[in-house]
Structure formats: C-alpha cells, structure tokens
Design an enzyme around this catalytic site. Structure first.
Site, PDB file in Angstrom:
ATOM      1  N   GLY A 172       0.883  -0.964  -0.370  1.00 46.41           N
ATOM      2  CA  GLY A 172       0.505   0.075  -0.241  1.00 46.41           C
ATOM      3  C   GLY A 172       0.632   1.519   0.164  1.00 46.41           C
ATOM      4  CD  GLU A 332      10.801  -3.167   7.092  1.00 46.20           C
ATOM      5  OE1 GLU A 332       9.415  -2.799   7.621  1.00 46.20           O
ATOM      6  OE2 GLU A 332      12.009  -3.449   6.382  1.00 46.20           O
ATOM      7  CD  GLU A 354      10.308   4.474   6.004  1.00 47.32           C
ATOM      8  OE1 GLU A 354      11.558   3.429   6.701  1.00 47.32           O
ATOM      9  OE2 GLU A 354       9.914   3.427   5.222  1.00 47.32           O
ATOM     10  CE1 TYR A 415      14.468   3.240   4.589  1.00 47.56           C
ATOM     11  CE2 TYR A 415      14.038   5.028   2.809  1.00 47.56           C
ATOM     12  CZ  TYR A 415      13.528   3.957   3.664  1.00 47.56           C
ATOM     13  OH  TYR A 415      12.371   2.863   2.963  1.00 47.56           O
ATOM     14  CE  LYS A 588      19.651  -2.571  -0.897  1.00 45.29           C
ATOM     15  NZ  LYS A 588      19.842  -2.858   0.404  1.00 45.29           N
TER      16      LYS A 588
END
Length: 634
Positions: A172, A332, A354, A415, A588
């Site tokens: 999502g 996570e 992040e 990040y 990635k």
C-alpha cells in the site's frame, strides 16, 4: 519500509495447506469503543497526495468484505465506512484509483448520490470519489478493484516457490491502497479496520490485523478469514497476503509464515526476532500491537520489508543463512514505534518514519549483535550519505529531511541522514537523556500523525537545555535545510580499518585479502563497494574465483558483484545477471542493474532490452515503474 533502491536514483490465520505447526492463537481485538486519532490542521500537515478534506468529513473505520478471484485477478465486495462529519457537512471525499463502483448506500440501505471526478495519472493520485452524505454516518460501497490495481500483485503458481498454487500480496505505501480500498488514503487520516476475506481452498490468508477465530468453510470450495485492527493506523498499512503458506513460532508472541519449501530457512533466519522485540521494548517502551509475526513473500515483492502491523512483509532475498541481513528485521520491527505508532502526516516528512526507524534499527542491532556490527552498519549508512551528497550536490533541495515534495522512497537522505541526525543529537545530549526524550515522544504521540515542526518543537521543549545546547544541536539546519551539518557525529573510523587497508592493498598491488571469508557481511560489502571502478576481465575473474562472489548466498553481496561486473562489461556475468533479474523482483536490486546496463550503451542496452522483455510482467508495479523510466532513458 526497508529502503527501495540506490540513493541517487531515489533522491531526485489459520492452518496453512501443509501446515507444519499450528498458527498463532486466534484472539479478539474488538473494543466497546474504537479509538479515534486526531486530524492535524496546521498548514504543513496538509497532504497534497489525497483528495480528502478530513476537517469537513473523515473516515474513522473501514470494514471490508471481499472475495479474492485468482482467475480474474480481482478483489470485489463491499467496504463499509464509519464517517465523522463536521456540523453541516453535506459530502465526504474519498480517494479512488480505478475502483469500479456499483452503488453506495447508507446504513439503512438508502441509495446515496456520488461522483467520480477527473483522473490524475501522474503520481498515482487517481480521482476523487465524492459522496453526498444526506445525514449518513455509515457508507456501504459495493465495488470491484481493477485487474491492474497497483497495490495488488497476483502471482501465477510458476512465480512461487511451490509452483502449485497462486499467490497474492498487497503493497500500500505510499498511496497505492486507493487502487483496492475506497477510503481516505492519507497517512494523516488514521483509521481502525476489520475485514472478512474469502479465498479458494487450500489457500490461507493473513493480514495486518489480528485473526479472529478459525477460518469459516463456506462449502463451495472457499473459506472466509476474519481480521480486526482495533488501533487506528494510516490506511497504507492495511495489507493482505494469500497463498500456500505455513507458520512457525519463534517466541510467545512472534512467528513467521512462508511457503512450505521456504519456511525452514525463513524460521532459522529470523530466530532472533523475539530477542529483538525485548531489546526494542527496553529502549523505547511497550510493544503495543500484541503479536509480531512476519511473512516471507515470493521474490516478486518489491521491497526489502514492509512494516504492516502484526504482520511484517519480507523479501526472501534477505535470507543469507547466517542472519547477516537481519538489520532488515530490526528495521521493520522498529517501525512498530516510528511509523506505525507515530506516523508522518505528509509524505514530505517521511524521514519521521524512516530516519527515526533507521536510528532505532541500529540501536536494536547494537543490543542484539554488538557494538562492532552496529558501528559497521552505521558506517555504511554514512557512506551512502556522502555518496549522495557528492552526486547531487550538498545544497540540493532534496537533501533536506523535511521537503514540500512527494514521498521519495528509499532515499539515503530520509533513511540515513535522518538516522545520523538522531545519532548526532544523542552524542551531544547523552544517550540517557536522548532515550528518555524519544520514549516520551512515542508515548505522547501514540497512534497519532506528526510533522517535522512538531518534532522540532518537542525537542526544544522536552529535550534541549539552554541556548548553548540548542545552538550546538543545529536542529533546524538538520531538519529543514539541505546538506550535512558540520556537527554530524561521524562513525568510528576504526570500524572498517582492516577492510580499508585491504582496499588500499588491492588498489596498489592487486592483493586479494585472504581474510575475506572470515569477515562480516558488512565488511565484505565495504570491500567490494570501495574497489576501483575500472577493473579488467582478468581482475574480475580472479576476484570471483578467490572470493566466490558469483556463488554467494548473500544477495546484498551478489548484487554488488553483478553491478561491478556490468560496469566493466564483463561478459561471463551476463548469464548470472539474467538469472538474477529473472528470479528477484526487489526494486533495490532490479532497477540499478537495469540502469547500469542502460548506461553501458551499445553493449548493455540490448542485454537490458532482452531481459526486460521476459521479466517485466513478473515485477510488481513499483519495480516496473522504476525500470520503465530507466528503459525510457529518463
């Protein structure tokens, strides 16, 4: 979410069909009264990615009742929405992208007028769905998601590990859920939700909510699975997966799902998860979501991981056999506090999710795996920042943490600069004070949206002591200005001392380090990433033969090897690249390899074109969009 791609490019449930172990215990998360999160009304909290006007009328709860049709690749059924409207409000605006609406009624079954506005293709914003309320506080929307819904990836049996049953997963973030759920799709409009999902036997369904009871056998070759999320979450965190999956417990509140042929390796790789949860709680307070389960998806999943509450989605490409990539799990898990508990209200503040999470991840790694590994992983992050700054310029607007633009997934800024901002603050004020402050930030803003301005103000009020310290911290410069502030707390230069000496020895004399096989994965990546950019075929062959690069089980290292080989037009690596890009859908890895091939002109572009012709349809929409831009020469 674990980072998506290379810094530069991204800057600008029940028993399974062959269950080996009982699924986690079914529990009820229903509460007499549902929690309702506030809506922020400050100018910087206005989300340009949504059509919703939540200050006029907002969704507080979503109830889905959907059938999964694998043959048609469709999800269809109803979404029942609870609405909270201001006095005098006549309509509510939802987000929609390709949804096929059959009809909309209120709680009593009375038809309500609605209109789907003009579609905006760019950025996936879709179209506004405006519904006339006529006094209604409940909306029942009968609809069908399009077959090409960007949030849903339907996999054929051939695209799974088992090769027998199909598979479905959703993704999502950032604004893809509007392609399968009619709601207000903004991170600042948190909603509770529940779902009843039917799927064909023998598939199992898991979601980012708490499973309610055992699946219901419908007697028509299908089963119904029911889930509840009683805590308000940003709508991008509503997620599901359906397939031939088994469950293995890790600890009393942790476990992992995966395809039967993958489950043993997955369970071994994430065996430290319960220890990570305990470490995280010691740092920043109670884990508030009940269970922490994970599902290892087929390799088409476009990200490293996605922090869906109670059910983190993971790529199988992190499985290395030695837990060397478990920073992904720590990342996570950390999102259970930063991102899920406290969420950026707008995507231009995505560093609040992040950057804070990446800092938290490093602290979990330190607690579980030791300071050396944490410092090495921090040094790799710092190198990402420097590489990005060197390529785009230290004064590039995109190098500010808070931006007024869209959500740049995976940037070394959101990040890594975000993590080093907190690392710098910690070094200046001391870990004890910093940890107490961050813990109160999570506690005081739990289940709420936040902005960079709020974060800065909270630091000034609850952390900073005196004008001198405020000046030393350079908070506004870190958050709102481009570049890397001069007070950055650099990583320990000794973290990679041995590796850096080996790089020097190779550069000057071609000496391949004998100790390579004894190094940590971070050390191996540091070595490969710092080798000379121009290498001969003989040098590449020697590196591969001596270090076993093409046969490594660590996909992070495998990617670095393939990237290095392609940059030097090393023909023996082309079959390896072909196989890798045919097996893996993680953006990635995929997008940068196609980019290298494209950059290599007459040598690489025919290879890229040939491979992409056969792999494109197997990639998720997120991965596909990135590679499409590469192949279009953007």
């Amino acid at each position: 979410m674990r980072r998506l791609a290379a810094p530069l490019a991204l800057l600008l449930a029940s028993t399974a069909c062959t269950t080996m172990e009982a699924a986690p215990p079914a529990t009820s998360a229903l509460q007499p009264e549902r929690m309702i999160s506030p809506i922020l009304t400050s100018p910087e909290a206005v989300d340009a990615s949504t059509y919703a006007e939540p200050q006029v009328a907002r969704v507080t709860h979503v109830a889905l009742d959907l059938d999964l049709d694998f043959a048609a690749r469709r999800a269809s059924g109803t979404a029942t929405l609870d609405v909270l409207a201001a006095s005098g409000a006549n309509e509510i605006v939802l987000d929609s992208n390709g949804l096929e609406i059959a009809r909309i009624t209120d709680g009593a079954g009375r038809e309500l007028a609605y209109e789907i506005g003009n579609m905006v293709e760019e950025g996936g914003k879709g179209a506004p769905l405006t519904i006339q309320l006529d006094g209604a506080t409940t909306l029942r929307i009968e609809y069908r998601a399009p077959a090409d819904a960007s949030a849903l990836q339907w996999l054929s049996p051939e695209q799974t590990a088992g090769k027998v049953h199909p598979f479905l997963f959703s993704q999502g973030q950032a604004i893809l859920n509007r392609t399968w759920i009619p709601t207000q799709d903004s991170p600042g409009i948190r909603q509770t939700w529940e779902a009843r999902i039917t799927a064909p036997k023998p598939l199992d369904v898991v979601m980012s909510g708490v499973r309610q009871g055992e699946p219901e056998d419908l007697g028509n070759g299908r089963r119904a699975f029911t889930f509840v999320m009683d805590k308000p979450v940003p709508p991008y965190l509503i997620a599901l997966a359906a397939g031939d999956i088994d469950f293995r417990a890790i600890g009393p509140r942790t476990g992992v799902w995966a395809e039967p042929s993958v489950i043993a390796r997955a369970r071994a790789e994430v065996a430290d998860t319960e220890e990570m949860v305990v470490a995280a709680e010691k740092l920043y307070g109670e884990y508030r979501w009940g269970r922490y389960d994970m599902i290892v998806l087929p390799p088409a999943f476009p990200y490293g991981g996605m922090e869906n509450p109670v059910m983190t989605f993971l790529t199988p490409t992190f499985i290395a056999g030695d837990r060397s990539n478990n920073g992904l799990v720590a990342h996570e898990l950390a999102h259970s506090w930063s991102g899920n508990l406290v969420t950026n209200a707008v995507w231009g503040d995505s560093w609040l999710n992040e950057g804070v999470t990446t800092y938290f991840e490093n602290r979990i790694v330190e607690a579980v795996y030791g300071k050396k590994r944490a410092e090495q992983e921090a040094a790799l992050m710092y190198a990402n920042i420097l590489d990005t700054m060197a390529e785009v310029g230290g004064d590039a607007p995109g190098t500010a943490l808070s931006t007024d633009g869209g959500y740049e997934l995976g940037s070394a800024i959101a990040y890594d600069k975000g993590a080093f901002f907190l690392r710098t603050v910690e070094r200046i004020v001391g870990r004890t004070r910093f940890d107490a402050w961050l813990r109160q930030w999570f506690d005081n803003h739990a289940f709420q949206p936040a902005t960079s301005e709020m974060f800065h103000k909270d630091m000034m009020v609850n952390l900073v002591q005196g004008e001198a310290e405020a000046e030393a911290l350079m908070l506004r410069q870190w958050i709102f200005e481009p570049g890397l502030p001069s007070n950055v707390a650099k990583p320990d230069p000794a973290a990679f001392a041995e590796v850096d000496r080996a790089v020097t020895a190779y550069t000057s004399a071609g000496t391949i380090p004998a100790a390579y096989s004894d190094w940590t994965a971070a050390e191996q990546m540091r070595f490969l990433d710092n080798l000379p950019k121009e290498l001969t075929a003989d040098q590449l062959a020697a590196l591969d033969a001596t270090l076993g690069l093409s046969g490594t089980g660590n996909n992070e290292i495998r990617f670095l090897w393939l990237e290095m080989a392609l940059e030097n037009r090393y023909d023996p690596a082309v079959p390896q690249v072909d196989a890798f890009l045919s097996e893996v859908g993680r953006a990635k890895f995929v997008r940068p390899l196609f980019q290298v091939l494209w950059n290599e002109g007459e040598w690489g572009r025919p290879i890229a074109t040939r491979i992409y012709a056969k792999t494109r349809d197997s990639y998720h929409a997120v991965t596909r969009a990135g590679v499409d831009r590469v192949m279009d020469g953007e």
